[in-house]
Design an enzyme around this catalytic site. Structure first.
Site, PDB file in Angstrom:
ATOM      1  N   LYS A  94      70.897  -0.747  48.983  1.00  0.00           N
ATOM      2  CA  LYS A  94      72.339  -0.392  48.165  1.00  0.00           C
ATOM      3  C   LYS A  94      72.106  -0.960  46.791  1.00  0.00           C
ATOM      4  O   LYS A  94      72.734  -0.334  45.910  1.00  0.00           O
ATOM      5  CB  LYS A  94      73.445  -0.831  48.835  1.00  0.00           C
ATOM      6  CG  LYS A  94      73.731  -0.168  50.142  1.00  0.00           C
ATOM      7  CD  LYS A  94      74.541   1.346  50.178  1.00  0.00           C
ATOM      8  CE  LYS A  94      74.669   1.787  51.473  1.00  0.00           C
ATOM      9  NZ  LYS A  94      74.812   1.318  52.782  1.00  0.00           N
ATOM     10  N   GLU A 116      83.860   2.140  47.443  1.00  0.00           N
ATOM     11  CA  GLU A 116      84.141   2.181  48.933  1.00  0.00           C
ATOM     12  C   GLU A 116      83.082   1.456  49.657  1.00  0.00           C
ATOM     13  O   GLU A 116      81.943   1.397  49.260  1.00  0.00           O
ATOM     14  CB  GLU A 116      84.154   3.561  49.530  1.00  0.00           C
ATOM     15  CG  GLU A 116      82.897   4.197  49.879  1.00  0.00           C
ATOM     16  CD  GLU A 116      81.885   4.532  48.701  1.00  0.00           C
ATOM     17  OE1 GLU A 116      82.260   4.482  47.518  1.00  0.00           O
ATOM     18  OE2 GLU A 116      80.847   4.506  48.946  1.00  0.00           O
ATOM     19  N   SER A 382      65.980  -0.036  56.234  1.00  0.00           N
ATOM     20  CA  SER A 382      67.009  -0.080  54.936  1.00  0.00           C
ATOM     21  C   SER A 382      67.784  -1.343  55.048  1.00  0.00           C
ATOM     22  O   SER A 382      68.182  -1.805  53.654  1.00  0.00           O
ATOM     23  CB  SER A 382      68.058   0.952  55.159  1.00  0.00           C
ATOM     24  OG  SER A 382      68.526   1.007  56.685  1.00  0.00           O
TER      25      SER A 382
HETATM   26  C1  LIG Z   1      74.965   1.721  54.174  1.00  0.00           C
HETATM   27  C2  LIG Z   1      73.642   1.462  54.868  1.00  0.00           C
HETATM   28  C3  LIG Z   1      73.104   2.559  55.244  1.00  0.00           C
HETATM   29  C4  LIG Z   1      73.730   4.055  55.457  1.00  0.00           C
HETATM   30  O1  LIG Z   1      73.840   4.617  54.000  1.00  0.00           O
HETATM   31  P1  LIG Z   1      73.041   5.845  53.562  1.00  0.00           P
HETATM   32  O2  LIG Z   1      73.431   6.094  52.484  1.00  0.00           O
HETATM   33  O3  LIG Z   1      72.747   6.783  54.652  1.00  0.00           O
HETATM   34  O4  LIG Z   1      71.550   4.944  53.336  1.00  0.00           O
HETATM   35  C5  LIG Z   1      71.863   2.535  56.179  1.00  0.00           C
HETATM   36  N1  LIG Z   1      71.400   1.304  56.316  1.00  0.00           N
HETATM   37  C6  LIG Z   1      71.963   0.095  55.756  1.00  0.00           C
HETATM   38  C7  LIG Z   1      71.077  -1.171  55.916  1.00  0.00           C
HETATM   39  C8  LIG Z   1      73.116   0.359  55.069  1.00  0.00           C
HETATM   40  O5  LIG Z   1      73.547  -0.815  54.538  1.00  0.00           O
END
Ligand SMILES: *Cc1c(COP(=O)(O)O)cnc(C)c1O
Length: 402
Positions: A94, A116, A382
Site C-alpha cells: 500500500k 478509507e 502483498s
Molecule cells: C489492501 C490489501 C490487499 C487488497 O488490496 P488490493 O488493492 O487488491 O491489492 C491485499 N493484500 C494486502 C496485504 C493488503 O493490505
C-alpha cells in the site's frame, strides 16, 4: 481467448473496454477534473520522479527482494518466487501508492488527507506518509474492521491520524469508502482523497496502477538476474480492489506469454451467499464512481460481501480487472477462507514467512493447478501477517490445538 479489444491501457475518458469512467456527484466534479487533467503531467515531472524514487528507496526500503522459495518449489514441482512486498515499510504494498499520492497532493497544494481502509494497511500507509509530510490525516474504517484489525487501528492513532468508524451497512470497506467520499464532498477545496486501490472514478484506477507498477518493473529486473529471462510463466496475485495485482501485472499486460492469475476471495464459497468474489458472481454496475463488476441483486442493490480477510471484503473490483476478466487476458481463481488459512499456515511452516490473509489467497492458487518443472511462477506476497495473528490463532489447524 483474447477479444478484439487488445489494449489494456485506460482510454482518455477513463475506460478499460466497457469498465471504468467517472460517475460522480456534481460536488466532486472540480476535484476529480483537476486530478484527471493534471495527474499524468505531475507524475512525469523530473522533480516528482526523483522524490518518489528516493522515498521508495530510502524510506520504504525498495527494491523488495524476489525470493526463490525452494521448499514450496519442491512441493509444487515448479520454480516458485515470492515478491516480498511484505518487507516494505508498514508491511504491505500500500505504501507504494500513498508515497506517490501524498507527493501529488502536495503538488496540488492540498493541506488535508483522507482515506478509507479495510484491513487497516492502507490507513497505516496513509497515516505514515502524512506524518512524514506533516499533513492532517483522517481515516475512515468500518466498525467491524476496527475490531478485527485492532493492531492497525493502534498504529494509525500513534502516527497521529484520526480514525473514524463507519457504522452503516456491513460496517466494512465499502461503508468506509462511502464515508470518505462524503467527507470529500464536504471539503472539496483543501482535501485530497488517497484511494487505496485501483478503484473509484477515473483517474484513480490508472493513477494507482502506475504507482504500483514498480512491483512488476522490479520483478522483470530481478528475474532477468536470477533466471536469465525477465518473463515469468505465471504471475499470481490476490485481488481485493486489485492494486497489488495491477502492479504485479502491469509490465506484463501486453506480453501474452506471461499468464496472469488473480485470486478472488470466495469467502465461504461462491454459492454460499457469503462471498466477495466480485468477478465470478458480479454483474456490470456502478460503485464508488466506477462502472465495474459488482455483486448486486436482480434489482441492482449491492449485496453485502463476506471474506475472512478484511482487505478483500469488497463487493466491487477495479475496472482493469473486470476488463482483463472479460477479455480473458487474466484468469481469476476463487479462493475460500479455509483455503487461504491453509496456505498461510503452509507458508509459515515451510518458508518461515507469515503472510497477510489477503496474500494467502494468492498462495492458495499453488495447490489448485498443475505445474511443469520448468515453470517460473511469481507469487506477489502483498503483505505480512502480523495484523492477522488473532484470526490465525482462532483458526489453528486441528493438529495444533491439542
Ligand atoms: C489492501 C490489501 C490487499 C487488497 O488490496 P488490493 O488493492 O487488491 O491489492 C491485499 N493484500 C494486502 C496485504 C493488503 O493490505
Amino acid at each position: 481467448m483474447i477479444s478484439e479489444n487488445k489494449l489494456f491501457e485506460v482510454s482518455e475518458d477513463g475506460f478499460y473496454g466497457e469498465f471504468g469512467g467517472a460517475f460522480i456527484p456534481e460536488m466532486l466534479y472540480a476535484n476529480v477534473k483537476q486530478l484527471q487533467t493534471q495527474y499524468l503531467d505531475i507524475l512525469s515531472l523530473t522533480s516528482f520522479k526523483n522524490a518518489y524514487d528516493n522515498l521508495l528507496r530510502d524510506y520504504v526500503g525498495r527494491p523488495t527482494p524476489l525470493y526463490e522459495a525452494l521448499n514450496l518449489s519442491k512441493k509444487y514441482g515448479a520454480r516458485v518466487f515470492l515478491k516480498r512486498e511484505d518487507l516494505n515499510h508498514t508491511g504491505a504494498h500500500k505504501i507504494n501508492n500513498t508515497v506517490g499520492q501524498v507527493l501529488l497532493a502536495k503538488h496540488l497544494g492540498k493541506k488535508r488527507i483522507i482515506a478509507e481502509t479495510g484491513a487497516g494497511q492502507h490507513g497505516v500507509a496513509t497515516a505514515t506518509v502524512c506524518a512524514l509530510m506533516q499533513l492532517e490525516c483522517v481515516v475512515y474504517m468500518g466498525a467491524v474492521d476496527i475490531i478485527r484489525q485492532a493492531p492497525n487501528v493502534a498504529r494509525m492513532k500513534m502516527l497521529g491520524a484520526k480514525v473514524v468508524p463507519a457504522v452503516s451497512g456491513s460496517r466494512t470497506l465499502k461503508d468506509a469508502t462511502n464515508e470518505a467520499i462524503r467527507d470529500w464532498i464536504n471539503h472539496p477545496e483543501d482535501t485530497h482523497y488517497i484511494i487505496g486501490s485501483v478503484v473509484g472514478p477515473h483517474p484513480y484506477p490508472d493513477l494507482v496502477a502506475r504507482l504500483q507498477a514498480v512491483i512488476s518493473e522490479e520483478i522483470m529486473q530481478q528475474l532477468k538476474t536470477q533466471t536469465g529471462s525477465a518473463d515469468p510463466d505465471y504471475v499470481i496475485a490476490c485481488v481485493g480492489g486489485g492494486s497489488n495485482a495491477a502492479g504485479a501485472f502491469y509490465h506484463f499486460l501486453h506480453n501474452e506469454k506471461v499468464q496472469l492469475i488473480g485470486a478472488e476471495a470466495a469467502g465461504e464459497g461462491i454459492e454460499s451467499g457469503k462471498t466477495a468474489a466480485s468477478l465470478v458472481v458480479g454483474k456490470r454496475g456502478v460503485i464508488h464512481g466506477c462502472m465495474t463488476s459488482l455483486m448486486q441483486t436482480a434489482d441492482g442493490q449491492i449485496v453485502e460481501p463476506h471474506s475472512i480477510s478484511a482487505g478483500l471484503d469488497y463487493p466491487g473490483i477495479g475496472p482493469l480487472h473486470a476488463h482483463l476478466f472479460q477479455t480473458g487476458r487474466a484468469l481469476y481463481n476463487s479462493i475460500t477462507d479455509q483455503e487461504a488459512l491453509d496456505a498461510a499456515f503452509e507458508l509459515a511452516k515451510m518458508e518461515g514467512i507469515i503472510p497477510a490473509l489477503e496474500s494467502a489467497h494468492a498462495l492458495a492458487v499453488l495447490p489448485k493447478r498443475h505445474w511443469k518443472k520448468e515453470d517460473v511462477i511469481v507469487v506477489n506476497l502483498s503483505g505480512r501477517g502480523d495484523k492477522d495473528l488473532d484470526t490465525y490463532m482462532k483458526n489453528l489447524p486441528s493438529y495444533e490445538q491439542a
